[in-house]
Design an enzyme around this catalytic site. Structure first.
Site, PDB file in Angstrom:
ATOM      1  CG  HIS A 157      -1.877   1.164   1.221  1.00 49.21           C
ATOM      2  ND1 HIS A 157      -1.552   2.380   1.763  1.00 49.21           N
ATOM      3  CD2 HIS A 157      -3.121   1.298   0.697  1.00 49.21           C
ATOM      4  CE1 HIS A 157      -2.575   3.218   1.577  1.00 49.21           C
ATOM      5  NE2 HIS A 157      -3.535   2.574   0.934  1.00 49.21           N
ATOM      6  CD  GLU A 213      -5.086   2.246  -3.175  1.00 51.91           C
ATOM      7  OE1 GLU A 213      -6.225   2.576  -2.868  1.00 51.91           O
ATOM      8  OE2 GLU A 213      -4.223   1.929  -2.328  1.00 51.91           O
TER       9      GLU A 213
HETATM   10  P1  PGA Z   1      -8.960   7.225   0.193  1.00 51.49           P
HETATM   11  O1  PGA Z   1      -7.927   6.039   0.495  1.00 51.49           O
HETATM   12  O2  PGA Z   1     -10.131   6.624  -0.571  1.00 51.49           O
HETATM   13  O3  PGA Z   1      -9.370   7.729   1.540  1.00 51.49           O
HETATM   14  O4  PGA Z   1      -8.252   8.245  -0.630  1.00 51.49           O
HETATM   15  C1  PGA Z   1      -7.590   5.128  -0.494  1.00 51.49           C
HETATM   16  C2  PGA Z   1      -6.567   4.131  -0.003  1.00 51.49           C
HETATM   17  O5  PGA Z   1      -5.594   4.491   0.655  1.00 51.49           O
HETATM   18  O6  PGA Z   1      -6.712   2.924  -0.281  1.00 51.49           O
END
Ligand code: PGA
Length: 260
Positions: free
Chosen positions: A97, A169
């Site tokens: 992550h 992401e």
């Molecule tokens: P967020 O987080 O939707 O609050 O931007 C996404 C994540 O870190 O998976």
């Protein structure tokens, strides 16, 4: 209809009782959404994992861990071994992550060791990838994704593809200061990711769902989910209230069906 993936990482927010309450509510809310159509997963904090896995009303929600050590045991103070997660009955492990990479300095080579260990233990393995704002500015987003995927999955047998999930992401889109990616940009990056997955795993790559995450919210979820290369949504803040997450999922599934 292709299966759509919806999930949330609870980060370092909900404790044991709150997680239990949240999961029960989410299970109740989503019980009449066919699991042929969606895969729903929640990734709570370590301390809430035993309660989350035991939650008998929550069988339709896959429970995952936020991180994992690559070694089964040893002198690794503060780490959690794959065997310990297995013992709990955890089915999914998230690796790499953005906060692990950028707050805790994990490298692609470390993510690779974790990915290989997670797959060897039979976990569904969710590898997160994404470029920083600076890398995007330099126009090297695709190169960064290629590097993270090629190193992250180095040495992984294509036969393991059935247990691999990927989340795109972009670092600049995550969290309170994040700017959500446009659906066009996300689609473009997802196509890049799918291209690299095909290079690594050949036809087996078709089985790998690629989810978008980073400031997904009720306003942009429908637009994102109809993109052909987006197979699901990985939601943070907008998922931490079970009613809101249920609404977001329903709207996305409805929109997807109308569109396709
Ligand atoms: P967020 O987080 O939707 O609050 O931007 C996404 C994540 O870190 O998976």
């Amino acid at each position: 209809m292709k299966k759509l993936y919806f999930g949330s990482n609870l980060k370092m927010y909900k404790g044991v009782r709150e997680t239990e309450k949240y999961l029960k509510k989410l299970a109740e809310n989503t019980q009449n959404i066919s699991r042929e159509e969606i895969e729903l997963f929640i990734i709570p904090s370590y301390t809430a994992l035993p309660a989350a896995v035991r939650c008998s009303d929550c069988n339709d929600i896959v429970i995952g861990a936020q991180n994992m050590c690559w070694e089964d045991q040893g002198q690794f103070t503060g780490e959690i071994s794959p065997c310990m997660l297995e013992e709990l009955g955890v089915k999914l492990v998230m690796i790499g992550h953005s906060e692990r990479r950028h707050v805790f300095g994990e490298s692609d080579a470390e993510e690779n060791k974790k990915v290989r260990s997670a797959l060897a233990h039979g976990f569904r393995t969710l590898l997160c990838v994404g470029e920083t704002a600076e890398e995007k500015e330099y126009g090297i987003s695709a190169e960064i994704l290629r590097k993270q995927l090629k190193i992250g999955f180095y040495g992984v047998d294509p036969k393991e593809s059935k247990n691999i999930w990927v989340a795109y992401e972009p670092v600049w889109s995550i969290g309170v200061n994040g700017v959500p990616a446009t659906s066009e940009y996300a689609q473009r990056m997802h196509m890049e990711i799918k291209k690299v997955l095909f290079e690594i795993f050949g036809n087996q790559a078709e089985k790998i769902p690629v989810l978008y995450g980073g400031s997904v919210n009720p306003e942009n979820a429908d637009q994102l989910i109809v993109q052909s290369a987006i197979d699901g949504l990985f939601v943070g803040r907008s998922a931490w209230n079970a009613d809101e997450f249920d609404k977001l999922i329903r709207s996305a599934v409805y929109t997807y069906k109308q569109y396709w």
